[in-house]
Motif scaffolding. Structure first.
Motif: not given
Length: 740
Positions: A27-38, A44-52, A170-174
């Protein structure tokens, strides 16, 4: 409001501990990535365990937020492939080195093309190229679990440490690393992010080896790098030079290597830099591999090279013309890279309508009032923009002159003549390296398109110099034995020649509104002293004369009316008998009626024959950015990229010292105040001011004549009061605080 990286560290501190699985930190990682992605475009949105979707089940996926919302309630959501790559998460104690070679991660890479691997304390980006994993950028918070918790304790108790911004960038660029780079604006954002990382590394690297450069740059620019702000300015200057040097070299390299398969190498940048001072600065920073490693810059510059290799050059250079070079590149770069520096120096993109109007007004004044039928195209007219920035006024002036030359001489002769204009009678001064580079690029590109390219191999260059426009006007001898880099002293000497020898007729531009005191040398600080005394007007009050734009007005007024000063005397002198010229500035409009500026206005009315004021309003404090009837009245500096514009109101002033006028006889005594000038004024309100200004060049809007009254401090704005108002009490006693 806390920083998202601080929230991330806090959440990890709460959720991770001994024996706790790595999934607890999701959750902490997802929240950080979503804050950057927003903050990105597109989001960009981060989704934990996307479909195979055919390569196993990754820990996370990076999706377009817009596409996720579109398919939120659709079965196709399960089939969506993370177009920005996937995420692989390991525990804090696990080393992620070599993980990209494992069958699982290689499978992810081959299918999804990009992966972000992390153990919460290290982030590593990999892509799939030519059948194998290729390492991209990496960011390390700590090298071990123990060091991580110690670092977390330190960072959580620090106030917005640099590491927050570095991880954020860094995460913005990633998250954007798979995005197609096709516009100047997109590339500017990437380069600014790399520049921030470079500056962060320079700030903690040993700076002793750069002391010679610091001294040489200080001497060349006529500024001081003292105190925290001085150090910040110096370091920011170095980084801007480095990245705009690479950018400039890449642009020029592209002209020789337009094929998509060719690759630019940052280590060869100096070969493509035609400006001697820029080339020398670049070599001092990046020419010595040992120095590059000592400053920890090699990795960042390699990332920058990779970024430039991802640019769709056909699309980019289709957009990179004279307008986009500024509006969509330099301003976003500086706003992203160093908003504090941008604020300190009042760096704002001047809208093209404002530039066109001011250049057109100067041209008309030369034709109507100076007996020059060709206006700015007359060979005797030497033009200076002392704060040229990215060259907007120089480019517009060149465009006007070229059009007139082509009409009079034909295209071939016009090309020959316009090249000489750019070299010998159109000058610009700029203090910041980044806009200095862009200014040269714009002029070079324009001349090349006209068949008038400058021959850089034979040291031909446009007359734009890296210098402090407020110093160097007083002739002084510089000690030759202390010169460390001849290119620095040559640049200074060329600029001083313009200041002290050229018969400048026109000075125009958009001077910076602000600055910090620790940078100015004595010659610059003394400029505003000329306006601190009056003859008959009320004495100046308040701090308004300390504003940087006032110094630019005094510099221009002194150069046009008094010529080259022979000493650093703050007192204003008598105008030369042959004084003539035009000043046209857009600036903060506080000087029009501020109590601090009574001496400034009195001086102008003595030494100029005509003063025209276009009051553009748009002030947050006096009018609340409202017209008299309550409608919106934004700043003329409002743009799509910067809707707020600036908070203070602005005005365009055209000051004319016309030729063949009788001048007061010289006397050792200071003469009483004598009004010489005719003053004209007009208001501009509303949301269409810029367009209306351009239209006024064809169909002039009526001017209002003003007769400024001494009892009101010679205010350059209409005052609707009874003539005897103010007689009952001295105005300074009633209003002791400056409006500025």
């Amino acid at each position: 409001m806390s920083h998202p990286v601080a929230d991330y560290l806090h959440d990890l501190h709460q959720s991770l501990g001994a024996g706790v699985p790595e999934t607890s930190g999701y959750p902490a990682l997802r929240n950080l990535l979503n804050a950057v992605g927003d903050t990105l475009k597109p989001k960009i949105s981060a989704v934990i365990h996307p479909s195979n979707t055919g390569a196993g089940l990754p820990d996370g996926g990076l999706f377009s937020t817009k596409e996720l919302r579109k398919h939120h309630d659709s079965p196709t959501l399960l089939e969506m492939k993370p177009e920005r790559g996937v995420i692989e998460v390991k525990g804090l104690a696990q080393d992620i080195t070599g993980l990209e070679q494992t069958p699982q991660v290689r499978g992810y890479l081959e299918h999804y093309r990009q992966i972000l691997i992390t153990n919460y304390r290290t982030f590593a980006l990999f892509s799939w190229e030519n059948g194998k994993p290729v390492a991209g950028e990496r960011f390390v918070i700590a090298t071990s679990e123990k060091d991580f918790w110690e670092k977390v304790h330190f960072l959580r108790n620090a106030k917005d440490p640099v590491d927050y911004d570095r991880l954020w960038q860094f995460l913005r660029r990633a998250l954007l690393s798979t995005a197609r780079i096709a516009t100047p604006e997109d590339l500017a954002a990437f380069l600014a992010s790399y520049a921030r990382e470079a500056r962060a590394r320079i700030e903690i690297a040993p700076m002793g080896t750069l002391e010679p450069v610091k001294k040489a740059l200080s001497d060349a620019l006529g500024v001081r790098f003292e105190g925290d702000k001085g150090t910040h300015f110096f370091q920011s200057t170095l980084v801007q030079t480095l990245f705009y040097g690479i950018f400039s070299a890449w642009v020029l390299w592209h002209e020789e290597h337009p094929k998509p398969g060719d690759r630019f190498l940052w280590r060869l940048s100096a070969q493509h830099l035609g400006l001697p001072i820029l080339r020398t600065l670049f070599v001092q920073l990046a020419g010595d591999p040992k120095k590059v490693r000592a400053l920890d810059l090699e990795e960042v510059l390699d990332w920058t090279e990779e970024c430039l290799a991802r640019v769709d050059r056909a699309s980019f250079f289709a957009r990179y013309d004279m307008g986009d070079a500024v509006q969509y590149f330099y301003e976003p770069f500086l706003a992203e890279f160093d908003p504090e520096l941008r604020k300190d120096f009042g760096v704002w993109y001047t809208p093209p309508e404002i530039v066109r109007y001011m250049v057109g007004r100067v041209d008309a004044a030369l034709r109507d009032n100076f007996g020059l039928s060709d206006g700015l195209a007359d060979p005797s007219v030497i033009v200076l923009d002392p704060c040229c920035g990215t060259g907007a006024y120089l480019v517009e002036t060149l465009r006007l002159i070229y059009k007139r030359l082509k009409e009079g001489y034909g295209e071939a002769q016009a090309a020959l003549k316009i090249r000489e204009v750019a070299k010998k009678r159109l000058y610009g001064f700029e203090l910041l390296p980044a806009p200095y580079v862009v200014s040269h690029l714009q002029i070079d590109l324009m001349l090349t398109r006209w068949g008038a390219a400058l021959d850089h191999d034979h040291d031909e260059r446009a007359g734009v110099f890296l210098t402090n426009a407020l110093t160097g006007w007083v002739p002084v001898k510089h000690p030759k034995d202390q010169v460390l880099f001849s290119e620095f002293s040559d640049e200074r000497d060329h600029a001083d020649h313009v200041k002290q020898k050229e018969e400048i007729i026109v000075i125009l531009g958009n001077p910076p509104y602000d600055g910090y005191a620790g940078m100015a040398v004595e010659e610059e600080r003394n400029l505003s002293h000329a306006y601190r005394e009056t003859k008959e007007a009320p004495k100046p009050q308040g701090q308004g004369l300390n504003d940087l734009y006032v110094r630019f007005f005094r510099m221009a007024e002194r150069r046009i009316t008094e010529g080259v000063p022979q000493s650093d005397d703050a007192k204003p002198g008598l105008p030369r008998a042959d004084a003539k010229g035009i000043i046209c500035f857009i600036s903060n409009y506080s000087w029009l009626d501020g109590l601090s500026h009574t001496g400034m206005r009195e001086r102008f009315m003595e030494v100029f024959d005509a003063i025209s004021i276009d009051c553009l309003n748009g002030d947050k404090y006096k009018t609340g950015k409202k017209t008299p009837d309550g409608k919106p009245d934004p700043s003329v500096f409002s743009t799509e990229q910067n809707r707020e514009g600036i908070q203070v109101g602005t005005a365009i002033a055209l000051l004319e010292r016309r030729p063949q006028k009788k001048v007061e006889a010289k006397t050792k005594k200071t003469p009483a105040y004598v009004q010489r000038s005719k003053l004209s004024f007009r208001h501009w309100w509303g949301t269409q001011k810029r367009e209306e200004l351009v239209e006024a060049l064809k169909q002039p809007k009526k001017w209002q004549g003003l007769a400024p009254a001494l009892q009101f401090g010679l205010a350059f704005v209409p005052i609707a009061v009874r003539p005897d108002y103010g007689d009952w009490i001295p105005l300074p006693d009633l209003l002791p605080v400056s409006f500025s």
